[in-house]
Write a protein that holds these residues in place. Structure first.
Motif, short mmCIF file in Angstrom:
data_model
loop_
_atom_site.label_atom_id
_atom_site.label_comp_id
_atom_site.label_asym_id
_atom_site.label_seq_id
_atom_site.Cartn_x
_atom_site.Cartn_y
_atom_site.Cartn_z
N ASN A 1 0.81 -1.30 0.19
CA ASN A 1 0.07 -0.06 0.14
C ASN A 1 0.86 1.18 -0.18
N LEU A 2 1.82 1.53 0.81
CA LEU A 2 2.89 2.32 0.95
C LEU A 2 3.58 2.62 -0.44
N LEU A 3 4.16 1.51 -0.99
CA LEU A 3 4.60 1.58 -2.07
C LEU A 3 3.82 2.08 -3.24
N THR A 4 2.60 1.57 -3.49
CA THR A 4 1.74 2.17 -4.63
C THR A 4 1.41 3.54 -4.30
N TRP A 5 1.20 3.86 -2.89
CA TRP A 5 0.72 5.20 -2.59
C TRP A 5 1.79 6.43 -2.96
N TYR A 6 3.05 5.96 -2.54
CA TYR A 6 4.42 6.64 -2.98
C TYR A 6 4.34 7.17 -4.57
N TYR A 7 4.35 6.18 -5.31
CA TYR A 7 4.17 6.35 -6.74
C TYR A 7 2.82 6.83 -7.26
N GLY A 8 1.90 6.79 -6.67
CA GLY A 8 0.30 7.52 -7.12
C GLY A 8 -0.20 6.48 -7.87
N ILE A 9 -0.15 5.08 -7.54
CA ILE A 9 -0.68 4.26 -8.29
C ILE A 9 -2.16 3.68 -7.55
N PRO A 10 -3.17 3.76 -8.16
CA PRO A 10 -4.40 3.12 -7.53
C PRO A 10 -4.46 1.82 -7.56
N SER A 11 -3.59 1.07 -6.70
CA SER A 11 -3.75 -0.21 -6.51
C SER A 11 -4.60 -0.90 -5.63
N SER A 12 -4.80 -2.02 -5.33
CA SER A 12 -6.03 -2.64 -4.63
C SER A 12 -5.36 -3.10 -3.00
N SER A 13 -5.99 -2.57 -2.09
CA SER A 13 -5.59 -2.87 -0.78
C SER A 13 -6.15 -4.25 -0.38
N SER A 14 -7.25 -4.55 -1.00
CA SER A 14 -7.97 -5.76 -0.75
C SER A 14 -6.98 -6.88 -1.40
N HIS A 15 -6.58 -6.73 -2.61
CA HIS A 15 -5.66 -7.70 -3.09
C HIS A 15 -4.22 -7.88 -2.33
N ALA A 16 -3.94 -6.72 -1.86
CA ALA A 16 -2.69 -6.69 -1.08
C ALA A 16 -2.83 -7.50 0.12
N LEU A 17 -4.03 -7.11 0.80
CA LEU A 17 -4.03 -8.30 2.23
C LEU A 17 -4.57 -9.58 1.94
N ILE A 18 -5.21 -9.93 0.80
CA ILE A 18 -5.45 -11.16 0.44
C ILE A 18 -4.05 -12.04 -0.01
N GLY A 19 -3.48 -11.33 -0.89
CA GLY A 19 -2.27 -11.97 -1.38
C GLY A 19 -1.45 -12.15 -0.20
N GLY A 20 -1.31 -11.24 0.73
CA GLY A 20 -0.43 -11.51 1.79
C GLY A 20 -0.81 -12.63 3.02
N LEU A 21 -2.07 -12.56 2.95
CA LEU A 21 -2.47 -13.77 3.92
C LEU A 21 -2.47 -15.09 3.26
N VAL A 22 -2.60 -15.22 1.87
CA VAL A 22 -2.30 -16.28 1.29
C VAL A 22 -0.88 -16.68 1.11
N GLY A 23 -0.06 -15.74 0.83
CA GLY A 23 1.64 -16.20 0.89
C GLY A 23 1.93 -16.49 2.21
#
Length: 329
Positions: free
Chosen positions: A93-115
């Motif tokens: 989230n912080l990385l994509t925020w820094y570069y102004g990219i509207p990425s998904s917090s949901s994808h990040a959390l689900i990806g982190g949980l699965v990984g």
């Protein structure tokens, strides 16, 4: 403080931090179109979004139950796994925020949980049917948003075809405030519940609650964290979504906000976590496409889609690496 209690405390703190970061990362979801069309001043728009995010977060827990019990077996998840999952989601989230990219917090959390879960105990810890259902909805919801945005904008053009541009602008500058309010409510109703699910999973796994039900204090804490984060505002992403995807007029902003609020809140009622960022972005693209295909800056859209595709595997990899170092030390 005993180590087990300390671990739970850290996980709860990280989940609330993720919720806070999610709030300012996703402020653009509710206010970008209104700020871009000058329907509201930036400070008023962000204040309204914060209040409605808080109210939306109190509206239910169906999404939290999906996150906490349908993806990974709750009883098999340790505090270390949740720690690694949250670190990965916060990092992305912080990385994509820094570069102004509207990425998904949901994808990040689900990806982190699965990984983290797979790195800890293998693929057997995953609930395959739940993972497929959640991922399928994450993929389908932007396509639904694109379609709904296109149809709503087309219908509005037809309804207002005999009106002058100045009249249309006056009407939809006011209506856009209502649509933005609905958008902020829907965002809170879906996104805040993801941290609720993680905290409840931690409490259930530690035996502190008898069954997987979200305690009220968890709901309230996540609602407050989301609202505070939204109040800070993620200006870089607001600029991307408000103007770089497509040039918006008040009628376009209204159509985008109405479409995204409908898709997101509909998903919340079904208990499905969706990427509010993806839905809002795709609705804006759909609205722009209704005007003409070249109205959408597809190069920017391509960058956003690339971030969508990379988020889950990237967050999963970061979570697995984080878990390795946690276990090592």
């Amino acid at each position: 403080m005993p180590s087990a209690e300390l671990a739970i405390f850290v996980v709860v703190l990280l989940a609330l931090l993720f919720d806070y970061i999610n709030g300012f990362h996703d402020t653009a979801n509710a206010v970008a179109t209104s700020v871009s069309t000058r329907a509201m001043t930036p400070s008023f728009a962000i204040g309204l979004a914060a209040v409605m995010n808080f109210i939306g977060a109190l509206s239910g827990t169906a999404v939290a139950k999906t996150i906490g019990s349908d993806i990974v077996m709750p009883a098999a998840v340790t505090q270390h796994v949740l720690f690694a999952a949250l670190i990965a989601a916060i990092f992305w989230n912080l990385l994509t925020w820094y570069y102004g990219i509207p990425s998904s917090s949901s994808h990040a959390l689900i990806g982190g949980l699965v990984g983290a879960a797979v790195a800890s105990q293998g693929f057997g810890v995953l609930k395959t049917a739940g993972v497929i259902k959640v991922v399928a909805f994450l993929v389908l919801s932007p396509l639904i948003g694109l379609t709904v945005g296109y149809l709503v904008m087309t219908a509005l053009w037809w309804l207002m075809r005999r009106q002058t541009p100045s009249h249309i602008n006056r009407v939809f500058l006011k209506l856009q405030i209502l649509a933005s309010t609905a958008g902020a409510f829907s965002h809170g109703s879906n996104d805040a519940q993801k941290s609720m699910g993680i905290i409840t999973m931690a409490l259930f796994g530690a035996g502190l609650i008898p069954k997987f039900e979200v305690p009220f204090w968890v709901t309230l804490a996540c609602a407050i964290a989301m609202a505070l984060g939204t109040a800070v505002g993620g200006w870089k992403i607001i600029r991307t979504m408000g103007g770089r995807i497509v040039k918006l007029e008040p009628i376009n902003g209204f159509a985008a906000d109405l479409s995204s609020a409908s898709v997101i809140y509909g998903s919340t009622l079904l208990g499905m976590p969706v990427s509010t960022t993806h839905v809002v972005s795709s609705c804006i693209m759909g609205v722009g496409s209704a005007k003409r295909l070249l109205a959408v800056r597809w190069a920017v859209a391509k960058q956003i889609v690339t971030a969508w595709v990379l988020t889950i595997p990237s967050a999963a990899a970061v979570a697995a690496l984080t878990l390795f170092f946690v276990n090592l030390f």
